[in-house]
Design an enzyme around this catalytic site. Structure first.
Site, PDB file in Angstrom:
ATOM      1  N   HIS A 357      67.832  78.854 -87.328  1.00 39.83           N
ATOM      2  CA  HIS A 357      67.575  79.172 -88.741  1.00 39.83           C
ATOM      3  C   HIS A 357      67.340  80.646 -89.010  1.00 39.83           C
ATOM      4  CE1 HIS A 357      67.077  75.029 -90.349  1.00 39.83           C
ATOM      5  NE2 HIS A 357      66.814  74.773 -89.088  1.00 39.83           N
ATOM      6  N   LYS A 545      59.737  82.741-103.322  1.00 41.00           N
ATOM      7  CA  LYS A 545      60.003  82.500-101.898  1.00 41.00           C
ATOM      8  C   LYS A 545      58.911  83.170-101.098  1.00 41.00           C
ATOM      9  CE  LYS A 545      64.174  84.330-102.642  1.00 41.00           C
ATOM     10  NZ  LYS A 545      65.199  83.503-102.092  1.00 41.00           N
ATOM     11  N   ARG A 546      58.849  82.911 -99.786  1.00 44.67           N
ATOM     12  CA  ARG A 546      57.862  83.621 -98.970  1.00 44.67           C
ATOM     13  C   ARG A 546      58.051  85.123 -99.116  1.00 44.67           C
ATOM     14  NH1 ARG A 546      54.700  80.781 -95.153  1.00 44.67           N
ATOM     15  NH2 ARG A 546      53.900  82.814 -94.617  1.00 44.67           N
ATOM     16  N   LYS A 551      63.416  89.921 -97.718  1.00 44.57           N
ATOM     17  CA  LYS A 551      63.747  89.223 -98.974  1.00 44.57           C
ATOM     18  C   LYS A 551      63.687  90.182-100.162  1.00 44.57           C
ATOM     19  CE  LYS A 551      62.050  84.773 -97.175  1.00 44.57           C
ATOM     20  NZ  LYS A 551      63.169  83.836 -97.150  1.00 44.57           N
ATOM     21  N   THR A 653      67.684  78.338 -99.804  1.00 45.69           N
ATOM     22  CA  THR A 653      67.963  77.060-100.454  1.00 45.69           C
ATOM     23  C   THR A 653      67.526  77.091-101.910  1.00 45.69           C
ATOM     24  OG1 THR A 653      65.949  76.299 -99.363  1.00 45.69           O
ATOM     25  CG2 THR A 653      68.018  75.460 -98.494  1.00 45.69           C
ATOM     26  N   LYS A 657      69.064  75.468-105.633  1.00 46.95           N
ATOM     27  CA  LYS A 657      68.286  74.728-106.643  1.00 46.95           C
ATOM     28  C   LYS A 657      68.463  75.377-108.017  1.00 46.95           C
ATOM     29  CE  LYS A 657      65.061  73.665-102.981  1.00 46.95           C
ATOM     30  NZ  LYS A 657      63.919  74.193-102.233  1.00 46.95           N
TER      31      LYS A 657
HETATM   32  O1  RUG Z   1      64.742  81.985 -93.537  1.00 45.31           O
HETATM   33  C1  RUG Z   1      65.408  80.757 -93.396  1.00 45.31           C
HETATM   34  C2  RUG Z   1      66.193  80.439 -94.661  1.00 45.31           C
HETATM   35  O2  RUG Z   1      67.205  81.391 -94.850  1.00 45.31           O
HETATM   36  C3  RUG Z   1      66.819  79.061 -94.555  1.00 45.31           C
HETATM   37  O3  RUG Z   1      67.393  78.693 -95.769  1.00 45.31           O
HETATM   38  C4  RUG Z   1      65.771  78.043 -94.167  1.00 45.31           C
HETATM   39  C5  RUG Z   1      66.365  76.680 -93.912  1.00 45.31           C
HETATM   40  O4  RUG Z   1      67.456  76.779 -93.060  1.00 45.31           O
HETATM   41  O5  RUG Z   1      65.096  78.432 -92.986  1.00 45.31           O
HETATM   42  C6  RUG Z   1      64.391  79.656 -93.153  1.00 45.31           C
HETATM   43  N1  RUG Z   1      63.560  79.851 -91.971  1.00 45.31           N
HETATM   44  C7  RUG Z   1      63.850  80.440 -90.824  1.00 45.31           C
HETATM   45  N2  RUG Z   1      62.330  79.413 -91.911  1.00 45.31           N
HETATM   46  N3  RUG Z   1      61.823  79.704 -90.752  1.00 45.31           N
HETATM   47  C8  RUG Z   1      62.717  80.347 -90.062  1.00 45.31           C
HETATM   48  C9  RUG Z   1      62.473  80.886 -88.702  1.00 45.31           C
HETATM   49  O6  RUG Z   1      61.585  80.061 -87.998  1.00 45.31           O
END
Ligand code: RUG
Length: 806
Positions: A357, A545-546, A551, A653, A657
């Site tokens: 991810h 978002k976080r 970002k 994601t 949405k």
């Molecule tokens: O940062 C990513 C996002 O881009 C992605 O959409 C999401 C689901 O695939 O996962 C996020 N992400 C990546 N969250 N944690 C990580 C690394 O552990």
């Protein structure tokens, strides 16, 4: 589903209320009414809720350290097909369903995209009648609650289980298992084979808590099984004979209880780096070991031949946190089931698949070998052996190309590389959007791709349209039903037929009214939470978002500052009023991210209190962003900010949405923004910024010179100087930190490099919005083409191309 007979339901509801609380409905508060309703529903679904269907089907087990479920009541009623019925029956009983919906806790057992994706996937698996279950941890404390104090983020523990239990869960104490930590391992010879004997370990009991995952109108219910850690019960004594047997003293007993409890106590509040916490490693092994033991227990009920387990079971490792599935499965196959290494290894690879991810180096987990050795001695032995055999294979293939072999090894420089372990131990490795997968193949995991190209594939993320459109935007959902019928609810590609209304002014008008109504609702929430009135007719421009440097919430903030200057310089500037809305949590130890939160809040204070720009510009930072708040914000959004540094956001994601709810995206060509662009083209979204190849090229040569750009560009200099010249009050330290990141440390995330281009893109947004009819047409085209981003599509791809393929 013929679940609800009105008369019976009312009777059951009253009886249940009496049984639970010894009081009447009229006396009950919303929590009690909610609990009563859920108890009645749980009884009703009991006969179709199956722990496993292994007797008939192949099953998928989705391991994830986070599940960000959101509230369940409305979603479960919708999926059971009884939402409207229950609403009416409750109304007859003088109960407002909305009060009950709002009384439910929003379990924050995840940080962000990763956990929410897992929740959408569960919803889709159940809705597609795929026997697929989630395994996770039942954290006692979820992601911290964010408070804003003088513009600073303050973290408060999220005690979501204050009632000690969660209304949707059912505890299954008889299905508990033991997870072993520490101790020593002896290899002893038995029947000509070496057998591993684990001694003096510390046993921790993993108790399953099951949450039903209800499919959409298909009488199909899967399970999310969350494990809670505890000290073992007496009935485990026979299998604890090799454990550390000295908890005799009061002090020892207390320490032991703490050791066990701690594991499922708190969700690690970070999704972007690995602080090397031993507790996190314990959590990871706890999840993996409890989960795989559980799978073995179920499998062995109906199947004798463990050597054929790959025919019935798929284990999916979601990100590297559950990577220990690889050695744990090997351990169980060899030590408990007495298979030889080669057979166990072939089975492991056939059973396991892995999703990456992120390409962010700091989020690629690596564990210190000493730590693993001490905490998980048997697992470490197996990892060492996997590594040894793998290196031997690579040596045969690549000779002494140590650079290459070094990047592929599982163990290197005192660390175990969890991504490498997952790749080697699985038959499928996927990224989460096209560009992300390409970067994995061509850059980050290049050597693995060249070695075993057949393992690599892309699975672009998706979202549960039931939650993110049907539930969160009922007005829009109703309009779609009226226009094209209801079949899109089961097959979102049918949304495409909305396109025929793109020039129908009545429909476009209706779309605008719906957005307006949703904006009014959000405005009320904002006024309530932030004590500020906002202009409902302004453009709602949202970034939720976080908070992370990549970002680039900072770029958004700098652009707001730029707009503010432009307005001060020219009060008659021809611009549509704009309300910028942020929601973001920063990891508690992430100082830079916290500085950006403070900057945005101080900027908001200054701008919102400046009467000169009162009607044109507003900035809102909403505290404690989470799933429930997102459900209110997204349907009310006009502009979706997807502005990450190209190459850094694996997918995103929220972009999907927003699109599905008719927002127009302003974006870099990063993550799934590319696939959004593939669907709707330049005419229906606004792109800007460096392309992936440019970022990759720059990054190879240490970036560009931000100082030069700063010195030579008036607009950039103006906003950057404002960080440190007192123009924005109360950001002395924070402004300096941000200034340094941009100028002294050369702007790692290309904020300034993309800034001018971003300003132009924002101007374009303004101009587009001025032509309302055209804007509404773009919104409609976005909705019509969003069907491909349903997680139902993604899950079908996982099922056909990864899980059911052997
Ligand atoms: O940062 C990513 C996002 O881009 C992605 O959409 C999401 C689901 O695939 O996962 C996020 N992400 C990546 N969250 N944690 C990580 C690394 O552990």
């Amino acid at each position: 589903m013929t679940l609800i007979n009105k008369k019976e339901f009312k009777l059951e509801f009253r009886n249940q209320m009496d049984f639970l609380y010894k009081q009447t409905i009229e006396e009950a508060n919303s929590e009690q009414l909610l609990n009563t309703l859920v108890t009645v529903l749980k009884c009703k679904i009991d006969n179709i809720w199956k722990e496993s269907r292994l007797d008939k089907e192949k099953e998928v087990y989705y391991f994830c350290i986070e599940f960000l479920l959101g509230r369940q009541l409305e979603s479960n009623l919708l999926n059971l097909g009884v939402l409207e019925d229950i609403k009416l029956i409750l109304k007859e009983m003088d109960i407002n369903l909305e009060d009950l919906v709002n009384a439910e806790v929003d379990p924050a057992l995840g940080n962000g995209g990763l956990g929410r994706l897992a929740a959408c996937f569960l919803d889709s698996m159940a809705s597609l009648s795929i026997s697929g279950h989630g395994y996770g941890i039942r954290y006692e404390y979820g992601l911290f609650e964010q408070k804003l104090v003088n513009g600073h983020q303050v973290e408060v523990p999220d005690n979501w289980l204050k009632e000690e239990s969660y209304i949707w869960e059912t505890v299954r104490p008889n299905k508990a298992s033991i997870v072993k930590f520490g101790g020593q391992v002896d290899l002893v010879e038995k029947n000509g084979k070496l057998k591993a004997i684990h001694k003096n370990y510390i046993p921790v009991m993993a108790v399953p808590y099951d949450i039903p995952i209800i499919g959409y109108k298909n009488e199909y219910i899967n399970t999310l099984r969350l494990f809670k850690s505890d000290v073992p019960r007496k009935d485990f004594e026979p299998i604890l004979k090799e454990s550390k047997n000295s908890y005799g003293s009061y002090h020892d007993a207390l320490q032991y209880r703490y050791y066990a409890d701690e594991i499922s106590q708190v969700l690690y509040p970070n999704d972007s780096n690995d602080a090397g916490k031993i507790l996190r490693l314990k959590q990871e092994y706890f999840l993996v070991s409890a989960g795989i033991q559980d799978i073995f227990r179920k499998y062995k009920k109906n199947n004798r031949d463990i050597g054929k387990i790959y025919e019935k079971i798929s284990i999916h490792i979601n990100d590297t946190h559950p990577s220990l599935c690889v050695p744990e499965l090997m351990r169980l196959l060899m030590d408990e089931e007495e298979l030889g290494w080669d057979e166990a290894w072939e089975i492991t690879k056939r059973v396991i698949s892995y999703t990456n991810h992120t390409i962010m180096a700091e989020a690629m987990e690596r564990w210190n070998i000493q730590m693993i050795k001490e905490l998980l001695p048997r697992i470490y032995m197996i990892i060492e052996e996997i590594n040894k055999r793998y290196i031997r294979k690579l040596n045969n293939k690549y000779g002494n190309d140590f650079d290459k072999i070094g990047t592929m090894a599982v163990i290197s420089a005192d660390n175990v590389n969890m991504a490498n372990l997952s790749i080697i131990g699985s038959h499928s490795v996927n990224g989460v959007a096209k560009l992300h997968t390409e970067i994995l193949k061509k850059e980050v995991l290049k050597n693995f791709y060249e070695d075993e190209p057949f393992k690599f594939n892309n699975k672009t993320n998706g979202i549960a349209h039931r939650r993110w459109l049907m539930l969160s935007n009922p007005r829009l959902s109703k309009l779609i039903n009226e226009l094209i019928g209801e079949s899109w609810q089961k097959d979102t590609l049918e949304l495409k037929s909305l396109e025929k209304y793109q020039d129908d002014s009545r429909v476009l008008q209706e779309l605008e009214l719906i957005k307006q109504e949703n904006k009014r609702n959000l405005s009320k929430i904002i006024t309530q939470k932030n004590e500020i009135n906002i202009n409902e007719n302004s453009i709602f421009d949202v970034q939720i978002k976080r908070l992370h440097a990549y970002k680039r919430q900072l770029m958004n903030a700098l652009h707001i500052l730029h707009m503010y200057h432009e307005l001060l310089d020219n009060p008659n500037l021809n611009m549509e009023p704009r309300t910028f809305i942020f929601g973001a949590k920063a990891a508690p130890g992430y100082y830079f991210a916290k500085c950006v939160i403070k900057l945005i809040n101080e900027l908001a204070q200054k701008i919102n209190n400046d009467v000169r720009v009162k009607d044109k510009l507003r900035v809102v930072f909403l505290e404690n962003y989470g799933v429930s708040l997102a459900e209110k914000i997204i349907p009310a959004t006009n502009v979706s900010e997807q502005i990450s540094t190209t190459t850094k956001e694996a997918s995103g994601t929220s972009n999907m949405k927003f699109m599905m709810n008719g927002a127009i995206t302003i974006a870099t060509l990063d993550g799934a923004n590319i696939e959004i662009h593939d669907q709707i083209g330049d005419e229906n979204m606004v792109l800007f910024g460096l392309k992936a190849n440019q970022v990759l090229e720059y990054s190879k040569f240490g970036g560009y010179s931000s100082a030069d750009l700063y010195s030579n560009n008036f607009y950039i200099k103006r906003v950057v100087d404002d960080l440190v010249n007192g123009f924005i009050p109360n950001i002395l330290e924070e402004g300096r930190e941000i200034y340094n990141s941009l100028i002294t440390y050369n702007d790692e995330f290309f904020v300034l490099r993309d800034f001018e281009n971003y300003i132009e893109a924002q101007k374009k947004i303004n101009d587009l919005y001025m032509d309302k009819n055209h804007w509404n047409k773009m919104a409609l085209i976005n909705i019509a083409n969003s069907g491909i981003f349903s997680s139902d599509r993604t899950i079908k791809e996982y099922a056909n191309e990864i899980w059911y393929k052997r």
